[in-house]
Design an enzyme around this catalytic site. Structure first.
Site, mmCIF file in Angstrom:
data_model
loop_
_atom_site.group_PDB
_atom_site.id
_atom_site.type_symbol
_atom_site.label_atom_id
_atom_site.label_comp_id
_atom_site.label_asym_id
_atom_site.label_seq_id
_atom_site.Cartn_x
_atom_site.Cartn_y
_atom_site.Cartn_z
ATOM 1 N N CYS A 205 -16.587 -19.286 10.019
ATOM 2 C CA CYS A 205 -18.005 -18.764 10.786
ATOM 3 C C CYS A 205 -17.645 -17.887 11.973
ATOM 4 C CB CYS A 205 -18.641 -19.522 11.070
ATOM 5 S SG CYS A 205 -19.864 -19.712 11.909
ATOM 6 N N VAL B 260 -12.050 -20.648 10.885
ATOM 7 C CA VAL B 260 -12.007 -19.811 10.235
ATOM 8 C C VAL B 260 -13.294 -20.031 9.953
ATOM 9 C CG1 VAL B 260 -11.163 -20.835 8.036
ATOM 10 C CG2 VAL B 260 -10.758 -19.306 8.825
ATOM 11 N N ARG C 214 -15.015 -21.446 16.839
ATOM 12 C CA ARG C 214 -14.571 -20.421 15.280
ATOM 13 C C ARG C 214 -14.211 -18.983 16.129
ATOM 14 N NH1 ARG C 214 -19.591 -23.748 12.906
ATOM 15 N NH2 ARG C 214 -17.593 -24.738 11.711
ATOM 16 N N HIS C 215 -13.616 -17.893 14.587
ATOM 17 C CA HIS C 215 -13.699 -16.669 14.880
ATOM 18 C C HIS C 215 -14.755 -15.846 15.323
ATOM 19 C CE1 HIS C 215 -15.590 -14.709 11.520
ATOM 20 N NE2 HIS C 215 -15.240 -16.041 10.909
ATOM 21 N N GLY C 216 -14.660 -14.783 16.212
ATOM 22 C CA GLY C 216 -15.739 -13.814 16.647
ATOM 23 C C GLY C 216 -16.463 -13.092 15.805
#
Ligand SMILES: *[C@@H]1O[C@H](CO)[C@@H](O)[C@H](O)[C@H]1NC(C)=O
Ligand SMILES: *[C@@H]1O[C@H](CO)[C@@H](O)[C@H](O)[C@H]1NC(C)=O
Ligand SMILES: *[C@@H]1O[C@H](CO)[C@@H](O)[C@H](O)[C@H]1NC(C)=O
Ligand SMILES: *[C@@H]1O[C@H](CO)[C@@H](O)[C@H](O)[C@H]1NC(C)=O
Ligand SMILES: *[C@@H]1O[C@H](CO)[C@@H](O)[C@H](O)[C@H]1NC(C)=O
Ligand SMILES: *[C@@H]1O[C@H](CO)[C@@H](O)[C@H](O)[C@H]1NC(C)=O
Length: 424
Positions: free
Chosen positions: A12, A10, A75-77
């Site tokens: 970055c 989650v 990590r999220h986009g």
């Protein structure tokens, strides 16, 4: 049977799609955007072709080596700013509109052409570019590891997706899956993911971390000092001078909001926005340092508990690798089984802070198992595992290395607030 696990963390975002046409005009300060930078800044060859991979970076020690398992922590986009950031952006925008004067073109542009299009409800959501980040990464990883990330393995349920409950992470996971299903034209089957915050947001569950660091304003005292210090003050003054407003109007939060505006306009819209003109490179370096300082104390080496809190994820990672290794090894060494059952290998390890970490387990025949870490699609060495005659270390050596370093990691003990002495 092999299992392949995909995880989405989650903290970055470094990934972003870029239209090559729009890409020539890069802000001079773009290399100081920290966690709000583009993935392409790390792998510039993607600017020309977002789906290109370089398979020659993978060099197993012998042609016999087969990849047998892969775990990726991603990590999220690219995402929108948080509500708090957006409120501050609104404030600096009002100052520039109502209080600034001067004839600079960029200033006129902010005042007359640029509009404040960020709204509070955007609150950290994944943007379309962030969707593309994950779709494209999925395609590239399937090109890099065609035997593991294949239509057959996906349809067979061998690829597992685990995400935290954060909306941007769930949507990143959906995007990654969509990248694969679209690639293979799969329309007759759906693929699940599981939400597991205990695993993916381990830091939230770690009471000691939350109370001593996350929720403790004195934990960031070094950051506060720097923000009050001469370097940061100089940045604020220079911004005020450029805008011809009183120094008192440009607080450190206002400077940060302007910096974010430059960063987000670039990450989301790929434009070199007039906001970037409020900073020169020296200012960019100061802003970058302030941010690094925050991550250092809040997420990294600043406090021991920061890395220890990740032991639950570290555990999980190695138990999956072990499982895959066992499935290969057991048929070859079935007589060893009894002597190894008592062995407990459990470690904790802070994962490097970057967009994606891929661990690939190779079977090179005859019980020769190797583990290759890739950071952002490029091979790296395990930190501290310096005996690197072989670029791809033996799996057992990696385990030995971390067993010594982190013996006895236990989430419950590590994360409880007070150490109770044994009762008599
Ligand atoms: C691919 O990677 C190899 C090994 O790192 C490097 O020598 C080569 O230049 C790369 N090729 C391209 C097209 O980037
Ligand atoms: C900034 O502009 C606002 C709106 O015009 C005004 O109310 C305020 O007094 C100005 N502040 C300064 C310090 O000039
Ligand atoms: C996630 O995607 C769904 C639909 O795909 C959309 O309705 C929702 O707004 C998205 N959420 C975020 C946080 O982007
Ligand atoms: C907050 O952080 C400071 C600095 O590390 C520390 O001295 C203090 O004990 C912490 N407070 C709590 C409640 O843990
Ligand atoms: C964090 O601190 C606030 C008060 O500063 C408190 O209300 C909240 O419960 C704390 N959260 C946790 C998880 O300790
Ligand atoms: C792997 O096998 C060993 C015994 O050979 C056993 O102790 C260990 O628990 C197994 N690990 C997993 C994850 O199955």
């Amino acid at each position: 049977m092999l299992t392949f696990l995909w995880k989405f963390t989650v903290t970055c975002c470094l990934l972003n799609y870029v239209n090559p046409e729009d890409n020539r005009d890069i802000p001079a300060i773009a290399k100081y955007f920290n966690t709000k930078g583009r993935y392409e800044e790390v792998n510039p060859y993607l600017i020309e072709d977002i789906l290109s991979v370089n398979k020659s970076v993978l060099q197993p020690p012998s042609a016999q080596c087969q990849e047998i398992h892969l775990t990726a922590i991603i990590r999220h986009g690219t995402r929108y700013p948080t509500t708090k950031n957006i409120k501050e952006m609104q404030q600096i925008y009002n100052i520039v509109r109502h209080n600034a004067s001067g004839e600079q073109r960029w200033l006129r542009e902010i005042q007359t052409q640029w509009t404040m299009w960020y709204t509070e409800d955007m609150d950290g959501r994944l943007v379309q570019k962030g969707v593309n980040d994950h779709k494209h990464l999925a395609v590239r990883l399937s090109k890099l590891f065609p035997s593991l990330i294949s239509e057959e393995k996906l349809r067979g349920g061998f690829i597992k997706f685990i995400t935290s409950s954060k909306h941007r992470c769930v949507n990143s996971t959906l995007s990654f899956k969509a990248g694969l299903t679209k690639l293979w034209g799969i329309t007759d089957q759906e693929f699940d993911h599981t939400v597991n915050d205990a695993l993916m947001r381990f830091f939230d569950k770690c009471t000691k971390f939350v109370e001593e660091v996350e929720n403790n304003s004195s934990a960031l005292v070094e950051v506060d000092k720097f923000k009050q210090g001469p370097e940061m003050r100089r940045v604020q003054e220079k911004i005020a001078d450029r805008l011809r407003v009183p120094y008192s109007l440009i607080t450190d939060d206002m400077a940060e909001a302007a910096f974010y505006l430059c960063a987000y306009e670039f990450a989301i819209n790929t434009v070199n926005s007039p906001w970037c003109r409020l900073f020169d490179e020296v200012d960019g370096q100061v802003m970058e340092y302030a941010n690094d300082l925050k991550h250092y104390w809040k997420r990294a080496y600043g406090y021991d508990i920061n890395s220890k809190s990740s032991c639950i994820l570290f555990h999980d990672l190695f138990s999956r690798l072990d499982k895959a290794a066992n499935e290969t090894v057991i048929p070859l060494t079935s007589t060893n089984y009894a002597s190894q059952t008592g062995r407990s290998f459990r470690t904790s390890y802070m994962l490097p802070y970057a967009a994606n970490l891929v661990l690939v387990l190779y079977d090179c025949g005859g019980g020769d198992l190797r583990l290759q870490p890739l950071l952002n699609e490029k091979p790296v060495a395990f930190p501290g595992l310096t005996d690197q005659k072989d670029p791809m270390p033996l799996y057992q050596d990696v385990k030995d290395h971390y067993r010594e370093l982190l013996r006895g990691c236990d989430f419950e003990t590590v994360c409880q607030l007070f150490k109770h002495t044994a009762e008599v």
